[in-house]
Design a protein around this motif. Structure first.
Motif, PDB file in Angstrom:
ATOM      1  N   SER A  51       0.799  -1.227   0.000  1.00 51.58           N
ATOM      2  CA  SER A  51       0.000   0.000   0.000  1.00 51.58           C
ATOM      3  C   SER A  51       0.833   1.280   0.000  1.00 51.58           C
ATOM      4  CB  SER A  51      -0.934  -0.004   1.218  1.00 51.58           C
ATOM      5  OG  SER A  51      -0.169  -0.066   2.400  1.00 51.58           O
ATOM      6  N   MET A  52       2.158   1.171  -0.032  1.00 44.67           N
ATOM      7  CA  MET A  52       3.017   2.350  -0.012  1.00 44.67           C
ATOM      8  C   MET A  52       3.105   2.955  -1.416  1.00 44.67           C
ATOM      9  SD  MET A  52       7.025   2.645   1.207  1.00 44.67           S
ATOM     10  CE  MET A  52       6.696   2.026   2.823  1.00 44.67           C
ATOM     11  N   LYS A  53       3.036   4.261  -1.489  1.00 45.97           N
ATOM     12  CA  LYS A  53       3.145   4.947  -2.773  1.00 45.97           C
ATOM     13  C   LYS A  53       4.592   4.929  -3.250  1.00 45.97           C
ATOM     14  CE  LYS A  53      -0.725   8.004  -1.918  1.00 45.97           C
ATOM     15  NZ  LYS A  53      -1.170   9.391  -1.789  1.00 45.97           N
TER      16      LYS A  53
ATOM     17  N   SER B 117       3.511   0.636  -8.854  1.00 43.72           N
ATOM     18  CA  SER B 117       2.764   1.463  -7.909  1.00 43.72           C
ATOM     19  C   SER B 117       2.232   0.586  -6.785  1.00 43.72           C
ATOM     20  CB  SER B 117       1.605   2.165  -8.620  1.00 43.72           C
ATOM     21  OG  SER B 117       0.730   1.211  -9.174  1.00 43.72           O
ATOM     22  N   SER B 118       1.952   1.199  -5.666  1.00 36.88           N
ATOM     23  CA  SER B 118       1.437   0.515  -4.477  1.00 36.88           C
ATOM     24  C   SER B 118       2.314  -0.673  -4.093  1.00 36.88           C
ATOM     25  CB  SER B 118      -0.004   0.057  -4.696  1.00 36.88           C
ATOM     26  OG  SER B 118      -0.826   1.164  -4.955  1.00 36.88           O
ATOM     27  N   VAL B 119       3.362  -0.388  -3.341  1.00 39.01           N
ATOM     28  CA  VAL B 119       4.363  -1.399  -3.001  1.00 39.01           C
ATOM     29  C   VAL B 119       4.602  -1.491  -1.503  1.00 39.01           C
ATOM     30  CG1 VAL B 119       5.572  -1.109  -5.195  1.00 39.01           C
ATOM     31  CG2 VAL B 119       6.294   0.225  -3.219  1.00 39.01           C
ATOM     32  N   ALA B 120       5.280  -2.533  -1.111  1.00 38.95           N
ATOM     33  CA  ALA B 120       5.867  -2.678   0.220  1.00 38.95           C
ATOM     34  C   ALA B 120       7.356  -2.860  -0.025  1.00 38.95           C
ATOM     35  CB  ALA B 120       5.293  -3.885   0.945  1.00 38.95           C
ATOM     36  N   VAL B 121       8.180  -2.237   0.774  1.00 43.10           N
ATOM     37  CA  VAL B 121       9.631  -2.285   0.583  1.00 43.10           C
ATOM     38  C   VAL B 121      10.272  -3.094   1.696  1.00 43.10           C
ATOM     39  CG1 VAL B 121      11.735  -0.912   0.425  1.00 43.10           C
ATOM     40  CG2 VAL B 121       9.626  -0.056  -0.585  1.00 43.10           C
ATOM     41  N   TRP B 122      11.088  -4.046   1.317  1.00 42.22           N
ATOM     42  CA  TRP B 122      11.849  -4.868   2.263  1.00 42.22           C
ATOM     43  C   TRP B 122      13.318  -4.598   2.005  1.00 42.22           C
ATOM     44  CZ3 TRP B 122       9.290  -8.218   5.635  1.00 42.22           C
ATOM     45  CH2 TRP B 122       7.921  -8.325   5.433  1.00 42.22           C
TER      46      TRP B 122
END
Length: 147
Positions: A72-74, A114-119
């Motif tokens: 859900s991260m932009k 678009s709409s990501v989660a970052v690890w």
């Protein structure tokens, strides 16, 4: 960079074989591409940083990498988070930090979904999740229900 002499020797050998056999070679000017590296050596001169998006397995040799998954991260938030984590990395040189900061955010956003989660692997290479994962925050500041 590393392996420069070996590459020159290989090119010279190929050129000799082509000349011997009468093969016309098309020079594709790959010199610039050959100078790119995922993990610069201590004696390499670093000119710029390039945002890259590829399968995580293909980036295993990259010094700076973050795993991006649907979330859900932009994109802008994700790029800012990655830059922050990379700049704070203990194993980076001052030049690397400067170049990471100088890379245009729009270039990084252009290669990201678009709409990501970052690890990021920032916490000792453990692959911990970076950031809060986006979402809508609570209201801040003045305001509230009008009477």
């Amino acid at each position: 960079g590393r392996g420069g002499a070996a590459k020159r020797d290989a090119r010279a050998e190929i050129a000799a074989i082509e000349a011997e056999e009468g093969i016309l070679s098309v020079d594709m000017e790959l010199g610039v591409l050959d100078s790119l590296t995922a993990a610069p050596a201590a004696d390499d001169t670093i000119l710029y940083a390039i945002a890259t998006c590829a399968p995580y397995v293909a980036m295993r040799d990259f010094k700076y990498k973050a795993k991006v998954t649907p979330g859900s991260m932009k994109r802008g938030q994700a790029v800012k988070l990655c830059v922050d984590v990379f700049v704070r990395a203990n194993d980076g040189t001052e030049r690397e930090r400067q170049l990471i900061k100088a890379a245009p955010a729009t270039d990084s956003q252009a290669v990201m979904l678009s709409s990501v989660a970052v690890w990021t692997g920032a916490a000792g290479g453990g692959g911990g999740k970076g950031g809060k994962g986006g979402g809508k925050g609570g209201k801040k500041g003045k305001g509230g229900k009008k009477k």
